[in-house]
Motif scaffolding. Structure first.
Motif, PDB file in Angstrom:
ATOM      1  N   GLY A 104       0.864  -1.161  -0.067  1.00  0.00           N
ATOM      2  CA  GLY A 104       0.104  -0.042  -0.043  1.00  0.00           C
ATOM      3  C   GLY A 104       0.758   1.202   0.014  1.00  0.00           C
ATOM      4  N   SER A 107       2.639   1.460  -3.480  1.00  0.00           N
ATOM      5  CA  SER A 107       1.829   1.841  -4.335  1.00  0.00           C
ATOM      6  C   SER A 107       1.462   3.223  -4.234  1.00  0.00           C
ATOM      7  N   TRP A 108       1.175   4.069  -3.159  1.00  0.00           N
ATOM      8  CA  TRP A 108       0.677   5.415  -2.833  1.00  0.00           C
ATOM      9  C   TRP A 108       1.925   6.264  -3.291  1.00  0.00           C
ATOM     10  N   ARG A 109       3.045   5.707  -2.926  1.00  0.00           N
ATOM     11  CA  ARG A 109       4.050   6.434  -3.462  1.00  0.00           C
ATOM     12  C   ARG A 109       4.386   6.779  -4.805  1.00  0.00           C
ATOM     13  N   GLY A 111       1.694   6.835  -6.958  1.00  0.00           N
ATOM     14  CA  GLY A 111       0.823   7.529  -7.499  1.00  0.00           C
ATOM     15  C   GLY A 111      -0.681   7.353  -7.375  1.00  0.00           C
ATOM     16  N   ALA A 112      -0.873   6.124  -6.837  1.00  0.00           N
ATOM     17  CA  ALA A 112      -2.120   5.604  -6.554  1.00  0.00           C
ATOM     18  C   ALA A 112      -2.855   6.415  -5.473  1.00  0.00           C
ATOM     19  N   SER A 113      -3.987   6.486  -5.244  1.00  0.00           N
ATOM     20  CA  SER A 113      -4.825   7.010  -4.258  1.00  0.00           C
ATOM     21  C   SER A 113      -4.455   6.039  -3.160  1.00  0.00           C
ATOM     22  N   LYS A 116      -7.103   3.086  -2.923  1.00  0.00           N
ATOM     23  CA  LYS A 116      -6.896   1.925  -3.857  1.00  0.00           C
ATOM     24  C   LYS A 116      -5.452   1.282  -3.544  1.00  0.00           C
ATOM     25  N   ALA A 117      -4.557   2.109  -3.277  1.00  0.00           N
ATOM     26  CA  ALA A 117      -3.103   1.624  -2.910  1.00  0.00           C
ATOM     27  C   ALA A 117      -3.312   0.455  -1.726  1.00  0.00           C
ATOM     28  N   THR A 120      -5.269  -2.534  -2.805  1.00  0.00           N
ATOM     29  CA  THR A 120      -4.160  -3.380  -3.631  1.00  0.00           C
ATOM     30  C   THR A 120      -3.181  -4.153  -2.862  1.00  0.00           C
ATOM     31  N   SER A 124      -3.312  -8.307  -2.480  1.00  0.00           N
ATOM     32  CA  SER A 124      -2.036  -8.853  -2.971  1.00  0.00           C
ATOM     33  C   SER A 124      -1.690  -9.892  -1.682  1.00  0.00           C
TER      34      SER A 124
END
Length: 148
Positions: A104, A107-109, A111-113, A116-117, A120, A124
């Protein structure tokens, strides 16, 4: 001298891959005899992939590779710190919680919100946990989620 950095990195990764694969082969045979899949299977596969990647770096280095600077270098440093923290928290928190947090965060770093990060990350973590624990019979640490 172009590609020297890639060749040095490739050599270092090759040494790491061989050492990692050798250590994986030293694990004791599972109780009950030899099986097709054991605790050494996944690390062995990883070491083979790393050998192939390191040989590629050594044979075909990038001639104009540039070291990242500024924001990119900072993001790489953050990623390394997050992965070190992940390794430290894996046992006490367990695979699902720590993997959710690391995937998370990364993924956030990238660019995902945040919602959503971390969703995911959770999906996963649960899928990989199920695959390893039930599909491959290789237990991952349950940590805080362990049922006594």
């Amino acid at each position: 001298m172009s590609g020297l950095n890639d060749r040095i990195l490739g050599l270092g990764l090759l040494v790491l891959a061989v050492a990692y694969g050798w250590v994986a082969q030293q694990w004791p045979e599972p109780f009950g005899g030899s099986e097709g899949l054991g605790p050494e299977t996944f690390p062995t596969i990883l070491s083979v992939v790393l050998v192939i990647g390191s040989l590629y770096l050594m044979v075909k280095p990038d001639a104009d590779a540039q070291w990242p600077w500024g924001k990119t270098a900072l993001e790489l440093l953050v990623a390394v710190i997050v992965l070190v923290i992940y390794a430290l928290l894996l046992e006490p928190l367990g695979f699902v919680i720590s993997t959710t947090l690391v995937v998370g965060t990364l993924s956030w770093r990238m660019g995902a919100s945040p919602g959503k990060a971390f969703l995911t990350g959770l999906i996963s973590a649960v899928v990989v946990f199920g695959l390893f624990n039930y599909g491959l019979s290789l237990s991952l640490p349950a940590g805080l989620l362990e049922i006594n």
